[in-house]
Design an enzyme around this catalytic site. Structure first.
Site, PDB file in Angstrom:
ATOM      1  N   ASN A  31       0.786  -0.965  -0.010  1.00 35.59           N
ATOM      2  CA  ASN A  31       0.026   0.019   0.142  1.00 35.59           C
ATOM      3  C   ASN A  31       0.752   1.312   0.175  1.00 35.59           C
ATOM      4  OD1 ASN A  31      -2.426   1.747   0.476  1.00 35.59           O
ATOM      5  ND2 ASN A  31      -1.337   1.948   2.600  1.00 35.59           N
ATOM      6  N   TYR A  35       4.063   9.426 -11.122  1.00 36.90           N
ATOM      7  CA  TYR A  35       3.022   8.762 -10.258  1.00 36.90           C
ATOM      8  C   TYR A  35       2.489   7.627 -11.430  1.00 36.90           C
ATOM      9  CZ  TYR A  35      -0.884   7.470  -7.442  1.00 36.90           C
ATOM     10  OH  TYR A  35      -1.840   6.916  -6.788  1.00 36.90           O
ATOM     11  N   LYS A  51       2.327   3.721 -11.363  1.00 38.67           N
ATOM     12  CA  LYS A  51       1.178   2.788 -11.156  1.00 38.67           C
ATOM     13  C   LYS A  51       1.121   1.990 -12.508  1.00 38.67           C
ATOM     14  CE  LYS A  51       0.291   4.059  -7.145  1.00 38.67           C
ATOM     15  NZ  LYS A  51       0.400   3.175  -6.027  1.00 38.67           N
TER      16      LYS A  51
END
Length: 249
Positions: free
Chosen positions: A87, A155, A159
Site C-alpha cells: 500500500n 506517479y 502505477k
C-alpha cells in the site's frame, strides 16, 4: 504456530493502510504494520481490535534492510504469512515533465515501485517456503494505472508498472498457490486527495472531485483477503460514484 491469518500492511500509518488494518483486525487477522512514522503507526494500532495481534515495525519501504526486517519480525512473531498489502506510496505536484526533477521522479519511483518489488520478493520467498505453501498479495494500484491525470508522469509511470508487477506475480506464483490482486482506488479521502484549489483536469480546469470514505476500501480488501487461494481477483476498481473518469475524453 497460530492457525490465524497473518498479513503485512505497508503504509499502515494513515489513509487506506490504516483503514485496511482496522478492517483486517476486525476480521481476526494478526498484522505486521509497516510505515515510516512510528507515532502514526501507534495511532493505527490503537484503532485496531486485539492489540496483542498487532506488530509495529517502523521503516522505509524503499530500503531493503527495512523491508527484510518487517518480514522477518512478522514471521517470528506470528509463525507464517498469508497476505501482503503493498500500500505504501507517494505522489508529486502536478507539474509539466520539463519542470520535474530527477530527484522527484526517483523519490516517487522508490516509494511506489521499488518498494512493491522488495516487499513482493520477500513475501514470495516466504510463501514458497512455508507449509502450507502459498499466500496472497494485494497491490495498491490506481485509476492512474490506466488513465493519467495531467502532469503526473512520475506517479502514472509507477502505477502502470505496478500493474505489470501484479500480472507477473499472478503468473509466476500460480504454481505455488500464490495469487495477486491490484486494487485501483479512485478518490478515497486521504492526504493524496483534493488539494485546496481542486484537481487539474485534461481540459485545464481545476475542480473539486467527489470522494469517499477509505473504510470501504479496507472492507473490500478484507473481503478479497478472506477468499480461498484458488480464487483470484486480478484487478478491482473502487471509486467515488461522481468521479469524472468514465466518459473522460
Amino acid at each position: 504456530m497460530s492457525d490465524e491469518k497473518v498479513a503485512i500492511i505497508t503504509g499502515a500509518s494513515s489513509g487506506i493502510g490504516r483503514a485496511t488494518a482496522v478492517a483486517l483486525s476486525k476480521a481476526g487477522w494478526s498484522l505486521g504494520l509497516f510505515a515510516r512514522r512510528a507515532d502514526k503507526l501507534q495511532e493505527t494500532k490503537d484503532l485496531c481490535e486485539n492489540p496483542s495481534k498487532i506488530l509495529l515495525v517502523p521503516g522505509d519501504v524503499s530500503k531493503e534492510e527495512d523491508v527484510q526486517k518487517v518480514f522477518r519480525l512478522t514471521v517470528a512473531q506470528f509463525g507464517r504469512l498469508d497476505m501482503l498489502f503493498n500500500n505504501a506510496g507517494t505522489a508529486s505536484a502536478q507539474v509539466p515533465i520539463e519542470e520535474t526533477s530527477l530527484e522527484t521522479f526517483q523519490r516517487v519511483l522508490n516509494a511506489n515501485l521499488v518498494g512493491v518489488f522488495l516487499c513482493t520478493r520477500e513475501a514470495v520467498r516466504i510463501f514458497k517456503s512455508q507449509s502450507p505453501q502459498g499466500g496472497r498479495i494485494i497491490n495498491n494500484g490506481s485509476i492512474s494505472a490506466y488513465t493519467p491525470r495531467p502532469h503526473s508522469s512520475p506517479y502514472t509511470c509507477t502505477k502502470h508498472a505496478v500493474l505489470g508487477m501484479t500480472k507477473s506475480t499472478a503468473l509466476d506464483g500460480r504454481a505455488f498457490n500464490i495469487t495477486c490482486t491490484q486494487i485501483d482506488i479512485g478518490n478515497a479521502q486521504t492526504s493524496l486527495m483534493s488539494p485546496p484549489n481542486g484537481l487539474l483536469q485534461g481540459d485545464g480546469r481545476r475542480i473539486s472531485e467527489p470522494s469517499f470514505d477509505p473504510k470501504y476500501v479496507g472492507e473490500a480488501i478484507a473481503h478479497i483477503a478472506g477468499l480461498p487461494l484458488d480464487v483470484t481477483v486480478l484487478t478491482f476498481n473502487i471509486m467515488a460514484t461522481g468521479m469524472p473518469l468514465v466518459g473522460r475524453g
